[in-house]
Write a protein that holds these residues in place. Structure first.
Motif, PDB file in Angstrom:
ATOM      1  N   TYR A  42      -0.167 -12.273   0.155  1.00 49.77           N
ATOM      2  CA  TYR A  42       1.278 -12.182  -0.049  1.00 49.77           C
ATOM      3  C   TYR A  42       1.739 -11.967  -1.495  1.00 49.77           C
ATOM      4  CZ  TYR A  42       1.875 -13.923   4.716  1.00 49.77           C
ATOM      5  OH  TYR A  42       1.848 -14.074   6.067  1.00 49.77           O
ATOM      6  N   MET A  43       1.023 -12.527  -2.458  1.00 54.41           N
ATOM      7  CA  MET A  43       1.572 -12.575  -3.816  1.00 54.41           C
ATOM      8  C   MET A  43       1.295 -11.281  -4.588  1.00 54.41           C
ATOM      9  SD  MET A  43       2.995 -15.436  -3.564  1.00 54.41           S
ATOM     10  CE  MET A  43       2.893 -16.779  -2.375  1.00 54.41           C
ATOM     11  N   HIS A  44       2.159 -11.028  -5.570  1.00 52.06           N
ATOM     12  CA  HIS A  44       2.016  -9.808  -6.371  1.00 52.06           C
ATOM     13  C   HIS A  44       2.161 -10.132  -7.842  1.00 52.06           C
ATOM     14  CE1 HIS A  44       2.152  -7.338  -2.804  1.00 52.06           C
ATOM     15  NE2 HIS A  44       3.239  -7.975  -2.417  1.00 52.06           N
ATOM     16  N   ASN A  45       1.438  -9.369  -8.678  1.00 54.46           N
ATOM     17  CA  ASN A  45       1.615  -9.508 -10.124  1.00 54.46           C
ATOM     18  C   ASN A  45       2.939  -8.890 -10.551  1.00 54.46           C
ATOM     19  OD1 ASN A  45      -0.848 -10.782 -10.458  1.00 54.46           O
ATOM     20  ND2 ASN A  45      -1.937  -8.824 -10.654  1.00 54.46           N
ATOM     21  N   ASN A  46       3.379  -7.860  -9.837  1.00 61.37           N
ATOM     22  CA  ASN A  46       4.664  -7.209 -10.117  1.00 61.37           C
ATOM     23  C   ASN A  46       4.779  -6.872 -11.596  1.00 61.37           C
ATOM     24  OD1 ASN A  46       7.033  -6.192  -9.111  1.00 61.37           O
ATOM     25  ND2 ASN A  46       8.161  -8.117  -9.203  1.00 61.37           N
ATOM     26  N   THR A  47       3.726  -6.279 -12.113  1.00 58.21           N
ATOM     27  CA  THR A  47       3.574  -6.072 -13.555  1.00 58.21           C
ATOM     28  C   THR A  47       4.718  -5.263 -14.154  1.00 58.21           C
ATOM     29  OG1 THR A  47       1.225  -6.016 -13.107  1.00 58.21           O
ATOM     30  CG2 THR A  47       1.918  -5.250 -15.287  1.00 58.21           C
ATOM     31  N   GLU A  48       5.213  -5.711 -15.308  1.00 57.54           N
ATOM     32  CA  GLU A  48       6.168  -4.923 -16.083  1.00 57.54           C
ATOM     33  C   GLU A  48       5.392  -4.281 -17.218  1.00 57.54           C
ATOM     34  OE1 GLU A  48       9.922  -6.823 -17.232  1.00 57.54           O
ATOM     35  OE2 GLU A  48       9.479  -8.357 -15.756  1.00 57.54           O
ATOM     36  N   GLY A  49       5.053  -3.024 -17.060  1.00 56.99           N
ATOM     37  CA  GLY A  49       4.259  -2.343 -18.071  1.00 56.99           C
ATOM     38  C   GLY A  49       3.160  -1.535 -17.408  1.00 56.99           C
ATOM     39  N   PRO A  50       2.117  -1.193 -18.184  1.00 57.81           N
ATOM     40  CA  PRO A  50       1.046  -0.365 -17.616  1.00 57.81           C
ATOM     41  C   PRO A  50       0.276  -1.104 -16.530  1.00 57.81           C
ATOM     42  CG  PRO A  50       0.955  -0.408 -20.020  1.00 57.81           C
ATOM     43  CD  PRO A  50       1.912  -1.462 -19.608  1.00 57.81           C
ATOM     44  N   VAL A  51       0.047  -0.441 -15.402  1.00 58.33           N
ATOM     45  CA  VAL A  51      -0.721  -1.064 -14.319  1.00 58.33           C
ATOM     46  C   VAL A  51      -1.629   0.000 -13.706  1.00 58.33           C
ATOM     47  CG1 VAL A  51       1.181  -0.707 -12.687  1.00 58.33           C
ATOM     48  CG2 VAL A  51      -0.568  -2.379 -12.163  1.00 58.33           C
ATOM     49  N   ARG A  52      -2.885  -0.401 -13.449  1.00 59.24           N
ATOM     50  CA  ARG A  52      -3.841   0.514 -12.846  1.00 59.24           C
ATOM     51  C   ARG A  52      -3.757   0.357 -11.340  1.00 59.24           C
ATOM     52  NH1 ARG A  52      -7.336   4.044 -14.255  1.00 59.24           N
ATOM     53  NH2 ARG A  52      -9.346   4.316 -13.216  1.00 59.24           N
ATOM     54  N   GLU A  53      -3.519   1.458 -10.635  1.00 56.68           N
ATOM     55  CA  GLU A  53      -3.292   1.355  -9.195  1.00 56.68           C
ATOM     56  C   GLU A  53      -3.866   2.577  -8.479  1.00 56.68           C
ATOM     57  OE1 GLU A  53       0.932   1.046  -9.300  1.00 56.68           O
ATOM     58  OE2 GLU A  53       1.192   3.134  -9.828  1.00 56.68           O
ATOM     59  N   ALA A  54      -4.009   2.441  -7.163  1.00 58.06           N
ATOM     60  CA  ALA A  54      -4.589   3.513  -6.359  1.00 58.06           C
ATOM     61  C   ALA A  54      -3.488   4.360  -5.722  1.00 58.06           C
ATOM     62  CB  ALA A  54      -5.476   2.908  -5.276  1.00 58.06           C
ATOM     63  N   TRP A  55      -3.695   5.659  -5.666  1.00 59.68           N
ATOM     64  CA  TRP A  55      -2.795   6.557  -4.943  1.00 59.68           C
ATOM     65  C   TRP A  55      -3.654   7.448  -4.059  1.00 59.68           C
ATOM     66  CZ3 TRP A  55       2.639   7.011  -5.445  1.00 59.68           C
ATOM     67  CH2 TRP A  55       3.207   6.191  -6.425  1.00 59.68           C
ATOM     68  N   PHE A  56      -3.163   7.724  -2.852  1.00 61.93           N
ATOM     69  CA  PHE A  56      -3.892   8.595  -1.941  1.00 61.93           C
ATOM     70  C   PHE A  56      -3.212   9.958  -1.901  1.00 61.93           C
ATOM     71  CE2 PHE A  56      -4.852  10.021   2.511  1.00 61.93           C
ATOM     72  CZ  PHE A  56      -6.215  10.200   2.304  1.00 61.93           C
ATOM     73  N   HIS A  57      -3.971  10.998  -2.178  1.00 60.81           N
ATOM     74  CA  HIS A  57      -3.386  12.337  -2.221  1.00 60.81           C
ATOM     75  C   HIS A  57      -3.371  12.929  -0.804  1.00 60.81           C
ATOM     76  CE1 HIS A  57      -2.941  16.356  -4.602  1.00 60.81           C
ATOM     77  NE2 HIS A  57      -1.861  16.001  -3.954  1.00 60.81           N
ATOM     78  N   LEU A  58      -2.403  12.443   0.008  1.00 61.77           N
ATOM     79  CA  LEU A  58      -2.353  12.766   1.444  1.00 61.77           C
ATOM     80  C   LEU A  58      -2.203  14.266   1.685  1.00 61.77           C
ATOM     81  CD1 LEU A  58      -2.208  11.701   4.376  1.00 61.77           C
ATOM     82  CD2 LEU A  58       0.256  11.555   4.093  1.00 61.77           C
ATOM     83  N   TYR A  59      -1.229  14.888   1.015  1.00 62.27           N
ATOM     84  CA  TYR A  59      -0.987  16.320   1.226  1.00 62.27           C
ATOM     85  C   TYR A  59      -1.657  17.137   0.127  1.00 62.27           C
ATOM     86  CZ  TYR A  59       2.312  14.397   4.510  1.00 62.27           C
ATOM     87  OH  TYR A  59       2.870  13.689   5.542  1.00 62.27           O
TER      88      TYR A  59
END
Lengths: 77, 403
Positions: A42-59
């Motif tokens: 449930y919990m999130h860091n909800n970072t304010e600033g640079p954050v490394r995250e995943a994106w899926f290139h669906l199209y």
């Protein structure tokens, strides 16, 4: 203005092609296994600033790409 | 608030004192409403509201001002219906006109599953005190003659909807100012341009707030922060299930005819109402990726306008005047998070996502009661932060209307 994603496979592609893949991390300071499970669920860091995250290139290439985004300005770094 | 409005509203500014009984961080609707209710209902007046910018400058001044109680779960219907009732009395109580107007909300559906969903919503609403009826396409056409029931011949014909009779709008700035004025009249201090930079802790308890104007000690610290609540809570060692997403909206130039109800469609993902100036106000879904950016985008304008025009073709003749963005603290179950945090002396009212404005009176009333009595009122007990660890989430995504 849209976020510009630089895909390592497809080049610069617009936001509409991508699915946000989130970025989870449970802080090391939480030791109790049950508390870690709740935090993971449930919990999130909800970072304010640079954050490394995943994106899926669906199209596009249909691959997961890790990118760093500054959440204060919503731009890729 | 600018000098013009300050002259019109009886606001009285004070120096920051070193100690208060209650310090509320965040001078938006919920912070001001909590202060107002503490002072007027419980006689607790050694209260400070800290606002890093100007009051109502965050989401309390950026929302689309809809007031409604047509939620999908009993706990939420009861809670928001209380707010609808309080909003109806707020002008008389504060002596300030807030341009409150009962308009009715039409929630359209376009699928067989949607019919079941809206019938269930109407039944739950009726059972828990909110006036909502299931309506047929013919009745919808009578309520909104402008509507194209075939939705342009596309895949989303209007099959029915629910009509929430008490749906309303009010001018959000006036709500903020009236609550601020009412609280100040009773001795509450409101400090604009005062940023909370840290929390003072002693023996596991939060005992005060560090600000950019010096430290303030407090019997209780309440976070009514929008947008940056995760950072404030982390200073108390509290983890929150919040992700902050931008939400965009826009208004057109004025539509020369009266458009009475508020129209919403979950399938087409937009809602529309007419402002007191005659402008058509449109909003839709939150941005998918979390961020704190107030930037507005053309993608949203074009996709939202396209969807809205399929049901309301007259919008095609209007021009977009301006657009803006707010940031919404989204909770995983689309319900607010109010009350104790597990850390003594630190309370939160957060998770207001895209449904905060309508709950300003009841949110403040209930938080004030919690602070004054020390026991959690029944109305907000289901919305406690520990519901996630107890696996008792208040899932109501379908009622948010913005996802």
């Amino acid at each position: 203005m849209s976020i510009r994603f630089t895909c390592p496979h497809c080049g610069i592609r617009p936001l509409e092609e991508w699915v946000y893949g989130e970025a989870y991390s449970v802080p090391d300071s939480i030791l109790d296994p049950d508390e870690r499970d709740v935090d993971r669920a449930y919990m999130h860091n909800n970072t304010e600033g640079p954050v490394r995250e995943a994106w899926f290139h669906l199209y596009g290439c249909r691959r997961w790409v890790y990118m760093t985004r500054d959440t204060r300005i919503d731009r890729m770094l | 608030m600018n000098e013009f409005m300050e002259a019109k509203v009886a606001l009285e500014w004070h120096d920051l004192k070193p100690a208060y009984d209650v310090v509320i961080v965040g001078g938006g609707g919920h912070g001001l409403s909590t202060a107002y209710h503490l002072a007027t209902r419980h006689g607790i007046t050694k209260v400070a509201v800290l606002e890093r910018s100007y009051i109502g400058g965050g989401n309390s001044g950026r929302n689309t001002t809809v007031i409604r109680a047509n939620y999908g779960i009993p706990e939420a219907v009861r809670f928001y219906q209380r707010s609808v009732d309080l909003f109806e009395r707020l002008e008389e109580e504060t002596g300030r006109w807030m341009m409150h107007a009962t308009k009715g909300i039409l929630w359209l559906i376009h699928t067989e599953a949607g019919i079941r969903q809206e019938r269930a919503r109407a039944a739950v609403n009726r059972a828990f005190g909110a006036e909502t009826d299931f309506v047929t396409p013919e009745e919808i056409k009578r309520i909104v003659p402008e509507i194209d029931l075939d939705a342009g011949g596309g895949p989303y014909p209007v099959l029915g909807g629910s009509y929430h009779v008490k749906g309303a709008t009010a001018r959000h700035d006036r709500v903020n100012w009236a609550l601020a004025e009412g609280a100040m009249k009773h001795g509450v201090h409101i400090h604009q341009r005062t940023e909370a930079t840290g929390l003072q802790r002693s023996a596991g308890r939060v005992v005060g707030v560090e600000t950019d104007r010096g430290p303030v000690s407090a019997g209780v610290v309440v976070s009514a922060v929008g947008g940056h609540v995760t950072r404030l809570a982390s200073m108390a060692g509290v983890r929150l299930p919040i992700r902050t997403h931008p939400l965009q909206a826009f208004v057109t130039n004025h539509y020369a005819r009266s458009f009475h109800p508020i129209v919403a469609s979950t399938d087409l993902l937009f809602y529309a109402s007419q402002t007191a100036r005659g402008e058509m106000l449109l909003g839709a879904e939150i941005d998918r990726q979390p961020s704190y950016s107030y930037r507005s985008g053309f993608e949203f304008l074009s996709s939202c306008a396209h969807r809205a025009m399929t049901l309301l073709p007259f919008l095609a003749d209007l021009r977009i005047l301006r657009q803006w963005t707010g940031v919404c603290d989204m909770s995983p179950d689309y319900s607010p998070i109010m009350g104790y945090t597990g850390v003594d002396g630190f309370l939160v009212t957060t998770g207001w996502g895209t449904w905060g404005f309508k709950a300003i009176p009841v949110g403040g009333e209930q938080m004030a009661e919690l602070i004054a009595t020390g026991s959690v009122p029944d109305l907000i007990a289901p919305f406690a932060l520990d519901r996630f660890a107890r696996d008792r989430t208040m899932a109501d995504r379908g009622s948010a209307g913005t996802h």
